[in-house]
Design a protein around this motif. Structure first.
Motif, PDB file in Angstrom:
ATOM      1  N   LYS A 195     -12.738   9.908 110.165  1.00  0.00           N
ATOM      2  CA  LYS A 195     -11.444  10.460 109.765  1.00  0.00           C
ATOM      3  C   LYS A 195     -11.376  10.697 108.257  1.00  0.00           C
ATOM      4  O   LYS A 195     -10.434  11.294 107.770  1.00  0.00           O
ATOM      5  N   SER A 230      -0.452   1.490  86.402  1.00  0.00           N
ATOM      6  CA  SER A 230      -0.038   0.990  85.089  1.00  0.00           C
ATOM      7  C   SER A 230       0.108  -0.530  85.061  1.00  0.00           C
ATOM      8  O   SER A 230       0.129  -1.126  83.995  1.00  0.00           O
ATOM      9  N   VAL A 241      -9.474   5.624  92.747  1.00  0.00           N
ATOM     10  CA  VAL A 241      -8.158   5.037  92.529  1.00  0.00           C
ATOM     11  C   VAL A 241      -8.293   3.531  92.555  1.00  0.00           C
ATOM     12  O   VAL A 241      -8.830   2.973  93.511  1.00  0.00           O
ATOM     13  N   VAL A 275      -1.498  -3.403  94.300  1.00  0.00           N
ATOM     14  CA  VAL A 275      -0.334  -3.530  95.164  1.00  0.00           C
ATOM     15  C   VAL A 275      -0.414  -4.908  95.784  1.00  0.00           C
ATOM     16  O   VAL A 275      -1.455  -5.295  96.305  1.00  0.00           O
ATOM     17  N   TYR A 300     -11.304   9.883  96.340  1.00  0.00           N
ATOM     18  CA  TYR A 300     -10.868  11.190  96.826  1.00  0.00           C
ATOM     19  C   TYR A 300     -11.752  12.295  96.277  1.00  0.00           C
ATOM     20  O   TYR A 300     -12.205  12.238  95.131  1.00  0.00           O
ATOM     21  N   ARG A 354     -13.055   2.661 101.680  1.00  0.00           N
ATOM     22  CA  ARG A 354     -11.815   2.004 101.284  1.00  0.00           C
ATOM     23  C   ARG A 354     -12.078   0.510 101.300  1.00  0.00           C
ATOM     24  O   ARG A 354     -12.733   0.018 102.209  1.00  0.00           O
ATOM     25  N   PHE A 390      -2.238 -17.984  94.448  1.00  0.00           N
ATOM     26  CA  PHE A 390      -1.753 -17.725  95.804  1.00  0.00           C
ATOM     27  C   PHE A 390      -2.854 -17.718  96.848  1.00  0.00           C
ATOM     28  O   PHE A 390      -2.595 -17.523  98.010  1.00  0.00           O
ATOM     29  N   ILE A 416      -5.559 -18.484  99.521  1.00  0.00           N
ATOM     30  CA  ILE A 416      -6.012 -19.438 100.530  1.00  0.00           C
ATOM     31  C   ILE A 416      -7.294 -18.868 101.091  1.00  0.00           C
ATOM     32  O   ILE A 416      -7.346 -17.682 101.422  1.00  0.00           O
ATOM     33  N   ILE A 462      -7.362 -20.724 106.590  1.00  0.00           N
ATOM     34  CA  ILE A 462      -6.444 -20.022 107.489  1.00  0.00           C
ATOM     35  C   ILE A 462      -6.879 -20.206 108.931  1.00  0.00           C
ATOM     36  O   ILE A 462      -6.074 -20.520 109.815  1.00  0.00           O
ATOM     37  N   ASP A 470      -4.155   9.987 108.214  1.00  0.00           N
ATOM     38  CA  ASP A 470      -4.517   8.673 107.697  1.00  0.00           C
ATOM     39  C   ASP A 470      -3.650   7.597 108.314  1.00  0.00           C
ATOM     40  O   ASP A 470      -4.144   6.582 108.786  1.00  0.00           O
ATOM     41  N   ASP A 481      -4.821   4.608 110.631  1.00  0.00           N
ATOM     42  CA  ASP A 481      -4.667   3.210 110.256  1.00  0.00           C
ATOM     43  C   ASP A 481      -4.053   2.409 111.385  1.00  0.00           C
ATOM     44  O   ASP A 481      -4.505   1.327 111.718  1.00  0.00           O
ATOM     45  N   GLN A 517      -7.784 -12.025 109.872  1.00  0.00           N
ATOM     46  CA  GLN A 517      -7.993 -11.128 108.742  1.00  0.00           C
ATOM     47  C   GLN A 517      -6.670 -10.826 108.040  1.00  0.00           C
ATOM     48  O   GLN A 517      -6.641 -10.420 106.908  1.00  0.00           O
ATOM     49  N   GLU A 518      -5.608 -11.043 108.731  1.00  0.00           N
ATOM     50  CA  GLU A 518      -4.305 -10.788 108.166  1.00  0.00           C
ATOM     51  C   GLU A 518      -4.137 -11.576 106.879  1.00  0.00           C
ATOM     52  O   GLU A 518      -4.562 -12.715 106.759  1.00  0.00           O
ATOM     53  N   ASP A 519      -3.489 -10.952 105.973  1.00  0.00           N
ATOM     54  CA  ASP A 519      -3.416 -11.536 104.650  1.00  0.00           C
ATOM     55  C   ASP A 519      -2.370 -12.640 104.621  1.00  0.00           C
ATOM     56  O   ASP A 519      -1.180 -12.397 104.661  1.00  0.00           O
ATOM     57  N   VAL A 520      -2.856 -13.845 104.555  1.00  0.00           N
ATOM     58  CA  VAL A 520      -1.942 -14.975 104.441  1.00  0.00           C
ATOM     59  C   VAL A 520      -2.063 -15.509 103.024  1.00  0.00           C
ATOM     60  O   VAL A 520      -3.148 -15.568 102.471  1.00  0.00           O
ATOM     61  N   ARG A 521      -0.971 -15.863 102.458  1.00  0.00           N
ATOM     62  CA  ARG A 521      -1.036 -16.400 101.104  1.00  0.00           C
ATOM     63  C   ARG A 521      -0.024 -17.513 100.948  1.00  0.00           C
ATOM     64  O   ARG A 521       0.924 -17.628 101.723  1.00  0.00           O
ATOM     65  N   GLN A 579       3.043   3.649  88.060  1.00  0.00           N
ATOM     66  CA  GLN A 579       3.445   3.496  89.456  1.00  0.00           C
ATOM     67  C   GLN A 579       4.963   3.407  89.428  1.00  0.00           C
ATOM     68  O   GLN A 579       5.524   2.469  88.893  1.00  0.00           O
ATOM     69  N   VAL A 633       5.570  -0.667  95.999  1.00  0.00           N
ATOM     70  CA  VAL A 633       5.205  -0.112  97.292  1.00  0.00           C
ATOM     71  C   VAL A 633       5.124  -1.251  98.299  1.00  0.00           C
ATOM     72  O   VAL A 633       4.587  -2.317  98.005  1.00  0.00           O
ATOM     73  N   VAL A 651       3.436  -3.017 101.056  1.00  0.00           N
ATOM     74  CA  VAL A 651       2.019  -2.995 101.442  1.00  0.00           C
ATOM     75  C   VAL A 651       1.843  -2.703 102.918  1.00  0.00           C
ATOM     76  O   VAL A 651       0.875  -2.091 103.337  1.00  0.00           O
ATOM     77  N   ARG A 665       2.061   3.430 101.327  1.00  0.00           N
ATOM     78  CA  ARG A 665       0.998   2.925 100.459  1.00  0.00           C
ATOM     79  C   ARG A 665      -0.004   4.021 100.169  1.00  0.00           C
ATOM     80  O   ARG A 665      -0.326   4.297  99.012  1.00  0.00           O
ATOM     81  N   GLU A 666      -0.457   4.673 101.229  1.00  0.00           N
ATOM     82  CA  GLU A 666      -1.469   5.719 101.023  1.00  0.00           C
ATOM     83  C   GLU A 666      -0.899   6.849 100.181  1.00  0.00           C
ATOM     84  O   GLU A 666      -1.599   7.440  99.362  1.00  0.00           O
ATOM     85  N   PHE A 722      -1.113   5.914  96.597  1.00  0.00           N
ATOM     86  CA  PHE A 722      -2.482   6.068  96.075  1.00  0.00           C
ATOM     87  C   PHE A 722      -2.787   7.537  95.845  1.00  0.00           C
ATOM     88  O   PHE A 722      -3.383   7.922  94.841  1.00  0.00           O
ATOM     89  N   TYR A 723      -2.362   8.331  96.780  1.00  0.00           N
ATOM     90  CA  TYR A 723      -2.660   9.760  96.690  1.00  0.00           C
ATOM     91  C   TYR A 723      -2.000  10.371  95.465  1.00  0.00           C
ATOM     92  O   TYR A 723      -2.625  11.109  94.712  1.00  0.00           O
TER      93      TYR A 723
END
Lengths: 311, 291
Positions: free
Chosen positions: A144, A161, A198, A202, A211, A239, A262, A264, A269, B10, B14, B28-32, B72, B76, B78, B84-85, B88-89
């Protein structure tokens, strides 16, 4: 040869040294490039001689290996090396390896438990180095992502920024710029600009995108009228998303300068999840005994009407 | 391909990806941590010192770095893939625009001429695959569109058909109604009207005069539904026999063969209403009495 390399590194770190002026003048097709040097003579001639070593640990998963290969194909100034035995992935051996290949920085893809990918970015030999956890990996092979660009053209690096907010982001930006930027006039690079990287922060993660730039144009040096407005980007890939864990003072080691508060580790987990799921049987047994104890401690009062209808 | 297309694709991609992966690697999920841990190290001075160590001299030309900082605008989310995309674009687009302006100002050729062929990052065979996938997707979309259209057309046709049937039923009802009305009128006027009035009454509101249906078959009783002659006309022979055959058929319908005979002599509503054989008007009948 080796001597020269050393001296160039010194130049990178401390460009105010005198030796820089002794550098061999640049050659062109027609002779020495004296004129240019004369012009820039008063300010130091800066020459980016970044060389990057890209390796990975043994038992890396194919997906992450493909990611590494993609990175290799994107960066013409890198050298790919053999996989490193996981026992030897301690700092000193890696440093040696980098030294051996005459490189000034290193990207090390470390795969653990066939699941988690850690990425080390290090400047060698004097540091600093950063360890990232890599998330959300998509390789260039995915269908894709439809863009394509020249192999070895220099990328334009765009940063969001918020890289300038904190010192640790600043240092990461500098590292990324030096490692991912292809040196000007590198012999494997091509003289056109047709893709853009890029790097965006975030949610305290660094997101990477690549790109392809497509601009309608006829000539090489001029964009058509309104061409910049008509410019479109097509994603090429790969990516990934980098979660910084630690920044060290030296290369692959040294004093810790920053630690992500932050963070872990994925092991924790997973352990937590397992613990949540575990103990079902034990809980059941416990509940049963508790019930029994409760019944024993509060016996039912004898029912006075129990034999009322019995006769 | 336009921007929206790529972005949409996209986003969809996703989502697909995540749903497929969610079972296999939920961790895999983002845990913090919810709050920053206390003992984490943050050596600000050390970081800055290191930064000054490794950073390039300030007077390095931009062409060496090729780095662009893009604002920015807003935070955004997440987890919103599309937003999000898109951010970035836009960052990439804005950055490239600035960079190209700078390059153009320097007067360096920076765009690939169309006749410059060199090794690309993705091989031709891979791009072929990408292309075929795109084409396939396009085809799929078109097919779906076609199917949708066909379905729609079918639905509309059904509706139209229903409407038509309704209209027909309504018309029939109206006709019956008008006939009833006419009959009532005649009853009220006591059948005394002359033939002229009767004839006038026969005309419907819509001006059509009453006609016997042309479908009437000769020699077949009015109530006979068994087919009569029509059954016989099934197999037509050769051309030469045509005339003879017709004649024969007529006779057969008249004198036997085909259809029930008993019904021929029974009255039906048609025959009772058929006043042709009666003397209409009072002229001839009353003449004698007057005398």
């Amino acid at each position: 040869m080796a001597k020269k390399r050393k001296h160039s590194e010194a130049e990178v770190s401390e460009p105010s040294k005198k030796e820089v002026a002794l550098q061999r003048p640049k050659r062109t097709l027609f002779g020495w490039k004296d004129g240019v040097e004369e012009k820039e003579g008063d300010s130091l001639i800066f020459r980016n001689r970044e060389k990057l070593l890209v390796t990975c640990s043994r038992r890396i998963v194919y997906r992450y290996r493909h990611l590494m290969l993609n990175v290799v194909s994107l960066l013409p100034h890198c050298k790919k090396d053999n996989k490193v035995e996981s026992k030897e992935s301690k700092g000193s051996t890696l440093n040696e390896l980098v030294e051996l290949r005459n490189c000034s920085s290193c990207l090390f893809f470390e795969c653990r438990k066939q699941k988690d990918l850690y990425l080390w970015m290090a400047k060698c030999p004097s540091g600093p180095s950063v360890k990232f956890l890599v998330n959300a990996v998509h390789t260039m092979e995915e269908l894709k992502l439809t863009g394509n660009h020249l192999k070895g053209s220099r990328p334009i690096l765009t940063f969001s920024s918020n890289f300038d907010k904190d010192p640790h982001w600043k240092i990461l930006k500098e590292l990324i710029m030096q490692i991912f930027g292809t040196p000007k006039d590198h012999r494997k690079s091509k003289p056109f600009y047709d893709h853009v990287f890029v790097f965006s922060i975030v949610d305290d993660h660094i997101w990477f995108r690549n790109y392809q730039v497509s601009v309608p144009h006829n000539e090489m040096d001029k964009v058509d009228r309104g061409g910049l407005d008509k410019m479109t980007l097509v994603e090429v890939g790969p990516r990934f998303c980098l979660n910084p864990i630690k920044i060290f003072g030296g290369s692959f080691g040294g004093p810790t300068l920053y630690e992500n508060p932050f963070y872990i580790s994925p092991n924790q987990i997973r352990a937590l999840e397992k613990r949540k799921k575990a103990g079902k049987y034990a809980k059941k047994i416990k509940a049963k005994t508790r019930r029994k104890m409760h019944e024993l401690s509060n016996p039912l009062e004898p029912d006075e009407f129990a034999d009322m209808w019995k006769e | 391909m336009s921007i929206e297309d790529t972005l949409e694709e996209d986003g969809m991609g996703d989502v697909d990806h995540e749903t497929s992966e969610s079972e296999s690697e939920s961790e895999q999920e983002d845990v913090r941590l919810t709050e920053p841990s206390k003992k984490s190290i943050y050596n600000r001075d050390g970081l800055l010192e290191k930064l000054s160590d490794i950073s390039w001299p300030d007077n390095v030309e931009w062409i060496q770095k090729l780095s662009i900082v893009v604002d920015q605008e807003k935070e955004v989310d997440v987890n919103d893939d599309l937003a999000r995309e898109l951010s970035f674009y836009t960052q990439a687009l804005e950055g490239t625009r600035q960079a190209f302006e700078k390059l153009q100002a320097m007067g360096i050729p920076f765009l690939r001429p169309p006749d410059y062929y060199a090794e690309m990052v993705k091989t031709d065979s891979h791009m072929e695959k990408v292309k075929s996938r795109l084409l396939e997707q396009k085809k799929k979309i078109e097919e779906a569109e076609e199917r949708r259209k066909a379905r729609e057309a079918k639905r509309i046709a059904k509706e139209i058909q229903a409407q038509k049937l309704k209209e027909r039923a309504k018309q029939k009802k109206e006709e019956i109604e008008s006939v009833k009305k006419w009959r009532k009128q005649r009853q009220q006027s006591g059948f005394s009207m002359g033939g002229k009035d009767g004839d006038m009454g026969l005309t419907f509101e819509d001006g059509k005069s009453f006609e016997r249906s042309s479908k009437r078959r000769p020699g077949v009783a009015p109530g006979d539904r068994s087919g009569g002659k029509a059954r016989h006309g099934g197999n037509k022979g050769m051309k030469g026999m045509d005339k003879k055959r017709k004649n024969r058929e007529y006779r057969e319908t008249k004198f036997g063969f085909g259809g029930r005979k008993g019904l021929k002599k029974q009255n039906t509503s048609d025959t009772t209403n058929d006043m042709r054989s009666f003397n209409q008007g009072n002229m001839s009948g009353n003449k004698k009495r007057k005398r």
